[in-house]
Design a protein around this motif. Structure first.
Motif, short mmCIF file in Angstrom:
data_model
loop_
_atom_site.label_atom_id
_atom_site.label_comp_id
_atom_site.label_asym_id
_atom_site.label_seq_id
_atom_site.Cartn_x
_atom_site.Cartn_y
_atom_site.Cartn_z
N ILE A 11 0.86 -1.18 0.00
CA ILE A 11 0.00 0.00 0.00
C ILE A 11 0.89 1.23 0.00
O ILE A 11 1.86 1.31 0.76
CB ILE A 11 -0.92 0.00 1.23
N LYS A 12 0.59 2.20 -0.85
CA LYS A 12 1.45 3.37 -1.04
C LYS A 12 1.64 4.16 0.24
O LYS A 12 2.75 4.61 0.55
CB LYS A 12 0.87 4.28 -2.12
N CYS A 13 0.56 4.39 0.98
CA CYS A 13 0.64 5.22 2.17
C CYS A 13 -0.66 5.08 2.95
O CYS A 13 -1.65 4.52 2.45
CB CYS A 13 0.86 6.70 1.81
N TRP A 14 -0.68 5.57 4.18
CA TRP A 14 -1.92 5.69 4.93
C TRP A 14 -2.02 7.10 5.49
O TRP A 14 -1.01 7.77 5.72
CB TRP A 14 -2.01 4.65 6.05
N HIS A 15 -3.26 7.55 5.67
CA HIS A 15 -3.49 8.89 6.21
C HIS A 15 -4.69 8.89 7.14
O HIS A 15 -5.68 8.21 6.88
CB HIS A 15 -3.77 9.89 5.09
N LEU A 16 -4.58 9.63 8.22
CA LEU A 16 -5.75 9.98 9.00
C LEU A 16 -6.58 10.96 8.21
O LEU A 16 -6.04 11.96 7.70
CB LEU A 16 -5.34 10.62 10.33
N THR A 17 -7.86 10.71 8.07
CA THR A 17 -8.71 11.61 7.29
C THR A 17 -10.00 11.93 8.04
O THR A 17 -10.42 11.20 8.93
CB THR A 17 -9.08 10.99 5.93
N SER A 18 -10.59 13.02 7.63
CA SER A 18 -11.91 13.40 8.10
C SER A 18 -12.62 14.13 6.98
O SER A 18 -12.14 15.18 6.53
CB SER A 18 -11.83 14.30 9.34
N ALA A 19 -13.75 13.56 6.53
CA ALA A 19 -14.54 14.26 5.52
C ALA A 19 -15.20 15.48 6.13
O ALA A 19 -15.34 16.52 5.46
CB ALA A 19 -15.59 13.31 4.94
N LYS A 20 -15.60 15.39 7.38
CA LYS A 20 -16.26 16.52 8.04
C LYS A 20 -15.34 17.72 8.15
O LYS A 20 -15.73 18.86 7.83
CB LYS A 20 -16.74 16.10 9.43
N GLU A 21 -14.12 17.50 8.59
CA GLU A 21 -13.17 18.59 8.82
C GLU A 21 -12.22 18.80 7.64
O GLU A 21 -11.34 19.66 7.70
CB GLU A 21 -12.36 18.31 10.08
N ASN A 22 -12.38 18.01 6.59
CA ASN A 22 -11.53 18.12 5.40
C ASN A 22 -10.06 17.94 5.74
O ASN A 22 -9.20 18.76 5.38
CB ASN A 22 -11.76 19.45 4.68
N ILE A 23 -9.75 16.84 6.40
CA ILE A 23 -8.39 16.55 6.83
C ILE A 23 -7.74 15.53 5.89
O ILE A 23 -8.25 14.41 5.73
CB ILE A 23 -8.37 16.01 8.27
N ASN A 24 -6.66 15.90 5.24
CA ASN A 24 -5.76 15.01 4.48
C ASN A 24 -6.36 14.34 3.26
O ASN A 24 -5.67 13.53 2.62
CB ASN A 24 -5.19 13.92 5.40
N ILE A 25 -7.58 14.64 2.88
CA ILE A 25 -8.19 13.92 1.76
C ILE A 25 -7.51 14.27 0.44
O ILE A 25 -7.10 13.38 -0.32
CB ILE A 25 -9.70 14.20 1.70
N ALA A 26 -7.36 15.55 0.14
CA ALA A 26 -6.70 15.96 -1.10
C ALA A 26 -5.25 15.49 -1.13
O ALA A 26 -4.75 15.04 -2.17
CB ALA A 26 -6.79 17.47 -1.27
N LYS A 27 -4.58 15.57 0.00
CA LYS A 27 -3.17 15.14 0.09
C LYS A 27 -3.03 13.67 -0.26
O LYS A 27 -2.17 13.27 -1.06
CB LYS A 27 -2.64 15.41 1.49
N ALA A 28 -3.90 12.84 0.33
CA ALA A 28 -3.84 11.40 0.07
C ALA A 28 -4.20 11.08 -1.37
O ALA A 28 -3.54 10.26 -2.03
CB ALA A 28 -4.78 10.67 1.03
N MET A 29 -5.23 11.73 -1.90
CA MET A 29 -5.66 11.45 -3.26
C MET A 29 -4.60 11.88 -4.27
O MET A 29 -4.42 11.22 -5.30
CB MET A 29 -6.98 12.14 -3.55
N ASN A 30 -3.88 12.95 -3.99
CA ASN A 30 -2.82 13.37 -4.91
C ASN A 30 -1.72 12.33 -5.01
O ASN A 30 -1.13 12.12 -6.08
CB ASN A 30 -2.24 14.72 -4.47
N ILE A 31 -1.42 11.66 -3.90
CA ILE A 31 -0.42 10.58 -3.93
C ILE A 31 -0.91 9.44 -4.81
O ILE A 31 -0.15 8.87 -5.61
CB ILE A 31 -0.12 10.09 -2.50
N LEU A 32 -2.18 9.11 -4.69
CA LEU A 32 -2.75 8.03 -5.50
C LEU A 32 -2.75 8.40 -6.98
O LEU A 32 -2.38 7.57 -7.83
CB LEU A 32 -4.18 7.74 -5.02
N VAL A 33 -3.14 9.62 -7.29
CA VAL A 33 -3.16 10.06 -8.70
C VAL A 33 -1.74 10.09 -9.27
O VAL A 33 -1.52 9.68 -10.42
CB VAL A 33 -3.83 11.44 -8.81
N GLN A 34 -0.78 10.54 -8.49
CA GLN A 34 0.60 10.57 -8.95
C GLN A 34 1.09 9.16 -9.30
O GLN A 34 1.74 8.95 -10.33
CB GLN A 34 1.51 11.18 -7.88
N SER A 35 0.76 8.18 -8.47
CA SER A 35 1.16 6.80 -8.74
C SER A 35 0.48 6.26 -9.99
O SER A 35 1.11 5.58 -10.80
CB SER A 35 0.82 5.92 -7.53
#
Length: 209
Positions: free
Chosen positions: A150-174
């Protein structure tokens, strides 16, 4: 559509995990910038579009597929997984059993998706609902990700908008690296137009009702 972009491509990204872990909320936050506390079960699958102007030469249109987590839809995943170039597996920090299902989802991906030239499907792991609790992380997630490719893991929160864009950018880059390695960047087969994207979304919404 801005004609100044030399290439425009479509990537299909899966968002999978057990029911109620927040997959739909993550997609809505990332694609639309919105959040609703109301829970509504996903029937089969649905998807949203997120457009990324990656650089001055490339626009990436992401199809973010929201795959139902209920067991009764499990037989349909081979259909929904088709043509995917990456996946985010989500578990709920408040429900430890949803982390125990992560390996099940990983095995499901491995059984049903293969990429050209033997590349591994890029996968990230999202530990969701970090706004509710920060004290119930499974032990050694970094080692778990390494063991399961697995490329990475991140703590996320959809409510507070925590780390979602950061994590998705890693996935898109790969996914983009795999895409370049396959020599597809100049292929007309992956170039799309906005009207085609809208038509695809309409058809999918109708078939998933």
């Amino acid at each position: 559509m801005d004609d100044s972009f030399k290439n425009e491509v479509l990537f299909k990204i899966l968002v999978i995990g057990d029911f109620g872990v927040g997959k739909t909320s993550i997609i809505r936050r990332y694609a639309e910038g919105t959040f609703s506390p109301k829970y509504k079960i996903t029937i089969g699958a649905d998807f949203a579009i997120k457009r990324l102007d990656w650089d001055e030469d490339l626009r990436i249109n992401l199809q973010l597929w929201d795959i139902a987590g209920h067991e009764r839809f499990g037989s349909l995943t081979s259909v929904y997984y088709r043509y995917a170039v990456g996946a985010a597996i989500v578990f709920d920090l408040t429900r430890p059993e949803t982390f125990e299902s992560v390996t099940k989802w990983l095995n499901d991906l491995k059984d049903k998706i293969s990429l050209p030239k033997g590349q591994n499907l890029p996968v990230i792991l999202l530990a969701n609902k970090a706004d509710i609790t920060t004290g119930s992380l499974p032990q050694d997630l970094t080692m778990f990700c390494k063991q399961h490719n697995i490329k990475c893991w991140h703590l996320t929160s959809a409510k507070e908008n925590i780390n979602i864009a950061k994590a998705m950018n890693i996935l898109v880059q790969s996914a983009l690296e795999n895409y370049h390695n396959n020599g597809h960047i100049d292929s007309d087969a992956v170039k799309i137009h906005e009207d085609q994207t809208k038509n695809n979304k309409k058809r999918c919404s109708q078939c998933s009702r």
